[in-house]
Enzyme design. Structure first.
Site, PDB file in Angstrom:
ATOM      1  N   GLY A 312       0.421  -1.374  -0.296  1.00  0.00           N
ATOM      2  CA  GLY A 312      -0.057  -0.370  -0.396  1.00  0.00           C
ATOM      3  C   GLY A 312       0.892   0.996  -0.228  1.00  0.00           C
ATOM      4  N   GLY A 314      -0.434   5.020  -0.401  1.00  0.00           N
ATOM      5  CA  GLY A 314      -1.109   6.527  -1.083  1.00  0.00           C
ATOM      6  C   GLY A 314      -1.994   6.056   0.330  1.00  0.00           C
ATOM      7  N   GLY A 316      -3.386   5.657   2.776  1.00  0.00           N
ATOM      8  CA  GLY A 316      -3.765   5.650   4.404  1.00  0.00           C
ATOM      9  C   GLY A 316      -5.200   6.660   4.078  1.00  0.00           C
ATOM     10  CB  CYS A 319      -2.044   8.892   3.950  1.00  0.00           C
ATOM     11  SG  CYS A 319      -0.676   8.636   1.972  1.00  0.00           S
ATOM     12  N   GLY A 407      -1.339  11.369  10.873  1.00  0.00           N
ATOM     13  CA  GLY A 407      -0.218  10.718   9.864  1.00  0.00           C
ATOM     14  C   GLY A 407       1.649  10.583  10.937  1.00  0.00           C
ATOM     15  NE  ARG A 418       5.210   5.235   8.108  1.00  0.00           N
ATOM     16  CZ  ARG A 418       4.351   5.172   6.631  1.00  0.00           C
ATOM     17  NH1 ARG A 418       4.280   6.444   5.776  1.00  0.00           N
ATOM     18  NH2 ARG A 418       3.678   4.178   6.230  1.00  0.00           N
TER      19      ARG A 418
HETATM   20  P1  IMP Z   1      -5.531   4.066   7.379  1.00  0.00           P
HETATM   21  O1  IMP Z   1      -5.784   3.072   8.029  1.00  0.00           O
HETATM   22  O2  IMP Z   1      -6.021   4.272   6.455  1.00  0.00           O
HETATM   23  O3  IMP Z   1      -5.742   5.268   8.888  1.00  0.00           O
HETATM   24  O4  IMP Z   1      -4.553   4.205   7.081  1.00  0.00           O
HETATM   25  C1  IMP Z   1      -2.960   4.202   7.831  1.00  0.00           C
HETATM   26  C2  IMP Z   1      -1.583   3.762   7.205  1.00  0.00           C
HETATM   27  O5  IMP Z   1      -1.247   4.860   6.860  1.00  0.00           O
HETATM   28  C3  IMP Z   1      -0.838   3.740   8.142  1.00  0.00           C
HETATM   29  O6  IMP Z   1      -0.339   1.979   8.478  1.00  0.00           O
HETATM   30  C4  IMP Z   1       0.436   3.819   7.055  1.00  0.00           C
HETATM   31  O7  IMP Z   1       0.122   3.047   6.660  1.00  0.00           O
HETATM   32  C5  IMP Z   1       0.375   4.765   6.527  1.00  0.00           C
HETATM   33  N1  IMP Z   1       0.478   6.441   6.915  1.00  0.00           N
HETATM   34  C6  IMP Z   1       0.228   6.184   8.111  1.00  0.00           C
HETATM   35  N2  IMP Z   1       0.779   7.579   8.818  1.00  0.00           N
HETATM   36  C7  IMP Z   1       1.366   8.531   7.596  1.00  0.00           C
HETATM   37  C8  IMP Z   1       1.159   9.805   6.976  1.00  0.00           C
HETATM   38  O8  IMP Z   1       2.187  10.616   7.277  1.00  0.00           O
HETATM   39  N3  IMP Z   1       1.068   9.234   5.057  1.00  0.00           N
HETATM   40  C9  IMP Z   1       0.731   8.597   4.626  1.00  0.00           C
HETATM   41  N4  IMP Z   1       0.600   7.467   5.077  1.00  0.00           N
HETATM   42  C10 IMP Z   1       0.572   7.199   6.595  1.00  0.00           C
END
Ligand code: IMP
Length: 496
Positions: A312, A314, A316, A319, A407, A418
């Site tokens: 994955g 982009g 999130g 994100c 994030g 990261r």
């Molecule tokens: P969510 O479950 O859709 O909220 O996505 C979580 C995932 O977003 C995390 O496991 C990361 O892979 C990714 N992520 C975390 N922080 C960031 C960020 O600041 N920018 C982009 N992706 C992020």
């Protein structure tokens, strides 16, 4: 010339599952959500199997020790965030490994010099109405008393009133000594009609609370994920910079599995990190890598020694990588290609590499789709950030309770490792994530029960009672935007 992929990059909302034959023995209570976390050879099983296919994201606003304990008790696993000092991260790992069911390390603590106002603020922030009063205001200080809502009346008492004037002092408390069993603690709670029992060591240092309300819960965690010593299983995020110091410290603290945390894992830094870990510790230290979005990235990290691969870029919820850098791929498309590469690799080598779909799960049904498309387990941030157990503040915004969620690539987290691009990492000046709120949703246990119920029910509709069968038998279809409208309530006036 650049290579053009002849595809539309798609995400979960563009697909649906077509029901398969549901036989009579295909009922939710027969469905198993057991799934492998790390690689294994044909005919063997993974050294770590999750009892529910969920892991919590490697993020400051999601995965601390508290979340890790709650999730492991319910069959999943947390990767404790690595964007903190090695000491802080190993301390969190130790807390999970030393956790004893029913013995809670207090997260709401004050000194006797604090005021009623501090008590009310802390209660609002943590949601806990039992506050330990210690000499240093920390969970491990000398216990001087406790404050519960029975000790004050907000309408009558001055907000400046000192805690020492209204707390229940140590001399009036029923306490238990360290070493007591949960059963014995529970007997004391019942005998003295207590709501909470503080457990102290021989020097009156505060160690744990045992709560009346927890006892029944703790008896009842059939899916708990624990090691051979009955200690909860926990993971830890690492980066490609300080791994030579961080990894040995995490292993020593008892971390069961590691994962390199990066927004773009198809890099020589990940290869070097994996090779270092495998040459120093061999196969006994398990480590996942990623994130990738295609076969090439998958094979590169597998060959470097990864035990699972995270997919994955982009997708999130917080994100903005795609907007800022123009890289990424629709989560479903990425997953389908990587799952295919994994199956092909398994056929050729007899080695099964679990894959984790990371980010972009916005609805519970997306979870079943991701599993059907080949994910072995799912990493989620937003989903878990909404619960009591996440490490962030619960606030009232616009009349609704919310929790904070930011994030790792936001200015707030400042987790620049990261987004490591070698020599430019220190100079990285743009954000790849936002700081946000998510609707507060209650406890992890209650929410997970509903989610798991939905997944099992969908699996039965597909005629499957295991994740492996779902992957094999699922029929998946693309949906048009018009048919998405048809999928919700339509042409009716929904009652408020
Ligand atoms: P969510 O479950 O859709 O909220 O996505 C979580 C995932 O977003 C995390 O496991 C990361 O892979 C990714 N992520 C975390 N922080 C960031 C960020 O600041 N920018 C982009 N992706 C992020």
């Amino acid at each position: 010339m650049a290579q053009y992929l002849n595809e539309t990059s798609r995400t979960f909302s563009e697909y649906l599952l077509i029901p398969g034959l549901t036989t009579k023995d295909c009922v939710p209570n027969k469905v198993s959500l057991k799934t492998p976390l790390t690689k294994f050879n044909k005919g063997e099983v993974s050294d770590i199997e999750l009892n529910v296919p969920f892991v919590s994201a490697i993020m400051q606003s999601v995965s601390d020790d508290n979340m890790a304990i709650a999730l492991a008790k319910n069959g999943g696993l947390s990767f404790i965030f690595g964007s903190q000092s090695i000491e802080e991260q190993t301390e969190m790992i130790r807390k999970v490994k030393n956790h004893k069911s029913g013995f809670v390390i207090s997260t709401a603590n004050l000194t006797e010099e604090h005021t009623l106002k501090d008590v009310i603020l802390l209660k609002g922030k943590t949601g806990h109405s039992t506050i330990a009063i210690t000499d240093n205001g920390k969970a491990e200080g000398k216990l001087l008393g406790i404050v519960t809502s029975r000790d004050y009346r907000v309408t009558n008492d001055s907000l400046d009133k000192k805690v020492k004037e209204f707390m229940t002092p140590f001399s009036n408390l029923v306490t238990a000594e360290l070493g007591i069993s949960l059963k014995e603690a529970n007997d004391i709670i019942w005998e003295h009609k207590l709501n909470s029992l503080p457990v102290i060591d021989e020097n009156n240092n505060f160690k744990f609370f045992v709560f009346r309300k927890d006892y029944d819960n703790h008896k009842d965690n059939p899916l708990e994920l624990s090691d051979y010593q009955k200690k909860l299983i926990v993971g830890a995020g690492i980066n490609t910079r300080d791994y030579k110091e961080r990894v040995p410290a995490l292993v020593e603290a008892g971390a069961d599995v590691l994962c390199i945390d990066s927004s773009d894992g198809f890099s020589e830094w990940q290869k070097e990190t994996l090779e270092y870990i495998k040459s120093k510790f061999g196969e006994k230290v398990k480590v996942g890598a990623g994130n990738v979005v295609d076969k090439e990235g998958f094979l590169y990290l597998v060959e470097a020694g990864a035990d699972f691969i995270k997919v994955g870029v982009g997708g999130g919820s917080i994100c903005i990588t795609r907007e800022t850098k123009g890289i990424g791929r629709g989560q479903a498309t990425a997953l389908i290609e990587v799952a295919d590469a994994r199956d092909e690799y398994f056929k050729e080598t007899g080695v099964y590499i679990p894959i984790c779909s990371d980010g972009g799960i916005a609805q519970d049904y997306h979870m079943v789709l991701a599993l059907a498309m080949g994910a072995d387990f799912l990493m989620m941030g937003r989903y878990f950030a909404r619960f009591d157990e996440s490490p962030t503040r619960k606030l009232m915004v616009g009349g609704n309770y919310v929790k904070e969620y930011w994030g790792e690539g936001s200015n707030r987290a400042r987790n620049w490792q990261r987004y490591d691009m070698g020599d430019t990492a220190d100079g990285l000046k743009f954000e790849e994530g936002v700081d946000s709120y998510v609707p507060y949703a209650g406890t992890l246990k209650d929410n997970l029960a509903v989610t798991v119920g939905k997944i099992k029910s969908t699996m039965c509709s597909c005629g499957t009672i295991s994740i492996a069968l779902l992957k094999e038998k699922a029929k998946i279809t693309l949906v048009s935007s018009v048919s998405i409208v048809e999928g919700g309530a339509h042409d009716v006036i929904v009652k408020e």
